[in-house]
Design a protein around this motif. Structure first.
Motif, PDB file in Angstrom:
ATOM      1  N   VAL A  39       0.921  -1.134  -0.039  1.00  0.00           N
ATOM      2  CA  VAL A  39       0.073  -0.149  -0.047  1.00  0.00           C
ATOM      3  C   VAL A  39       0.902   1.394  -0.094  1.00  0.00           C
ATOM      4  N   GLU A  40       1.898   1.233   0.906  1.00  0.00           N
ATOM      5  CA  GLU A  40       2.832   2.513   0.913  1.00  0.00           C
ATOM      6  C   GLU A  40       3.453   2.511  -0.342  1.00  0.00           C
ATOM      7  N   PHE A  41       4.143   1.506  -0.956  1.00  0.00           N
ATOM      8  CA  PHE A  41       4.483   1.709  -2.328  1.00  0.00           C
ATOM      9  C   PHE A  41       3.750   2.087  -3.459  1.00  0.00           C
ATOM     10  N   ALA A  42       2.392   1.604  -3.397  1.00  0.00           N
ATOM     11  CA  ALA A  42       1.552   2.055  -4.426  1.00  0.00           C
ATOM     12  C   ALA A  42       1.156   3.475  -4.121  1.00  0.00           C
ATOM     13  N   ARG A  43       0.941   3.906  -2.846  1.00  0.00           N
ATOM     14  CA  ARG A  43       0.786   5.279  -2.705  1.00  0.00           C
ATOM     15  C   ARG A  43       1.858   6.058  -3.088  1.00  0.00           C
ATOM     16  N   ARG A  44       3.253   5.808  -3.004  1.00  0.00           N
ATOM     17  CA  ARG A  44       4.305   6.517  -3.429  1.00  0.00           C
ATOM     18  C   ARG A  44       4.062   6.896  -4.647  1.00  0.00           C
ATOM     19  N   PHE A  45       3.777   5.838  -5.565  1.00  0.00           N
ATOM     20  CA  PHE A  45       3.845   5.855  -7.009  1.00  0.00           C
ATOM     21  C   PHE A  45       2.528   6.788  -7.711  1.00  0.00           C
ATOM     22  N   HIS A  46       1.386   6.345  -7.155  1.00  0.00           N
ATOM     23  CA  HIS A  46       0.340   6.999  -7.474  1.00  0.00           C
ATOM     24  C   HIS A  46      -0.064   8.407  -7.017  1.00  0.00           C
ATOM     25  N   GLY A  47       0.503   8.737  -6.122  1.00  0.00           N
ATOM     26  CA  GLY A  47       0.446  10.040  -5.651  1.00  0.00           C
ATOM     27  C   GLY A  47      -0.939  10.605  -5.242  1.00  0.00           C
ATOM     28  N   THR A  48      -1.262  11.775  -6.144  1.00  0.00           N
ATOM     29  CA  THR A  48      -2.325  12.556  -6.056  1.00  0.00           C
ATOM     30  C   THR A  48      -3.261  11.805  -7.250  1.00  0.00           C
ATOM     31  N   GLN A  49      -3.202  11.030  -7.925  1.00  0.00           N
ATOM     32  CA  GLN A  49      -4.040  10.511  -8.941  1.00  0.00           C
ATOM     33  C   GLN A  49      -5.486  10.427  -8.555  1.00  0.00           C
ATOM     34  N   ARG A  50      -6.404  10.447  -9.145  1.00  0.00           N
ATOM     35  CA  ARG A  50      -7.817  10.069  -8.980  1.00  0.00           C
ATOM     36  C   ARG A  50      -8.319   9.328  -9.989  1.00  0.00           C
ATOM     37  N   ARG A  51      -9.693   8.641  -9.488  1.00  0.00           N
ATOM     38  CA  ARG A  51     -10.494   8.239 -10.445  1.00  0.00           C
ATOM     39  C   ARG A  51     -11.271   9.016 -11.388  1.00  0.00           C
ATOM     40  N   PRO A  52     -12.017   8.596 -12.603  1.00  0.00           N
ATOM     41  CA  PRO A  52     -12.561   9.591 -13.082  1.00  0.00           C
ATOM     42  C   PRO A  52     -13.772  10.320 -12.610  1.00  0.00           C
TER      43      PRO A  52
END
Length: 201
Positions: A33-46
């Protein structure tokens, strides 16, 4: 049809995993989860939700819906978009989580079109490739797509709703054939959104 959207935050997911999948290492899932959060950052869904909610939904669908407790599959669910949608590489996934997780993530990562290549056929080849994938990859893809379509009516673009419905019926529902829980769930979904099917009868 059933909607999976109760794991809005990782604390809820951890509690549910401890209850329903006690053999799964929460420490490894925390790291994913921390790995994914670090890379996805502030991305949002449609529809505007934080992107992490999609990742948690995929894990929720696998655990509470399909009854899948395979630790590497659940970690891959958290990481399934990290190579496709960020600057993370498969090598980084492999180094952090091992070769099996990296292989699962690679299977569900849609390739980029070559320069000048139409992305439509690339997307179709990718979906068709899942038909020959191992069972855990198919389940992972089915859970990913179900998270994306279970609230299809909230997508802000009506034409995207219709095209995504058609694509799911034509190229994803066949993957669910012979997998009882997914087959039944997608059948209910197809019927719930049948109004989006604008093809001639």
């Amino acid at each position: 049809m059933r909607v999976f959207d109760s794991w809005h935050d990782w604390n809820t997911g951890r509690r549910e995993l401890a209850l329903h999948a006690p053999s799964v290492s929460l420490e490894r899932l925390d790291a994913a989860v921390e790995f994914a959060r670090r890379f996805h950052g502030t991305q949002r869904r449609p529809a505007g939700e934080p992107y992490a909610e999609h990742l948690f939904e995929v894990v929720e669908i696998l655990v509470l819906g399909a009854g899948i407790h395979d630790e590497d599959v659940l970690i891959s669910a958290v990481l399934h978009d990290v190579v496709e949608d960020t600057d993370c590489t498969i090598e980084e996934v492999r180094e952090a989580f091992g070769p099996r997780v990296a292989e699962l993530v690679a299977w569900v990562t849609k390739p980029d079109p070559a320069p000048g290549e139409d992305p439509g056929p690339v997307r179709l080849r990718y979906l068709h490739s899942i038909r020959s994938a191992p069972q855990e990859v198919v389940s992972l893809k089915l859970a990913d797509r179900y998270s994306n379509v279970q609230r299809l009516g909230t997508h802000p673009r009506p034409e995207k709703q219709r095209s995504y419905y058609r694509e799911t019926c034509e190229n994803v529902l066949p993957l669910a054939a012979g997998i009882p829980w997914f087959e039944d769930t997608y059948r209910s979904w197809r019927d719930a959104y049948r109004h989006l099917d604008t093809r001639p009868a």
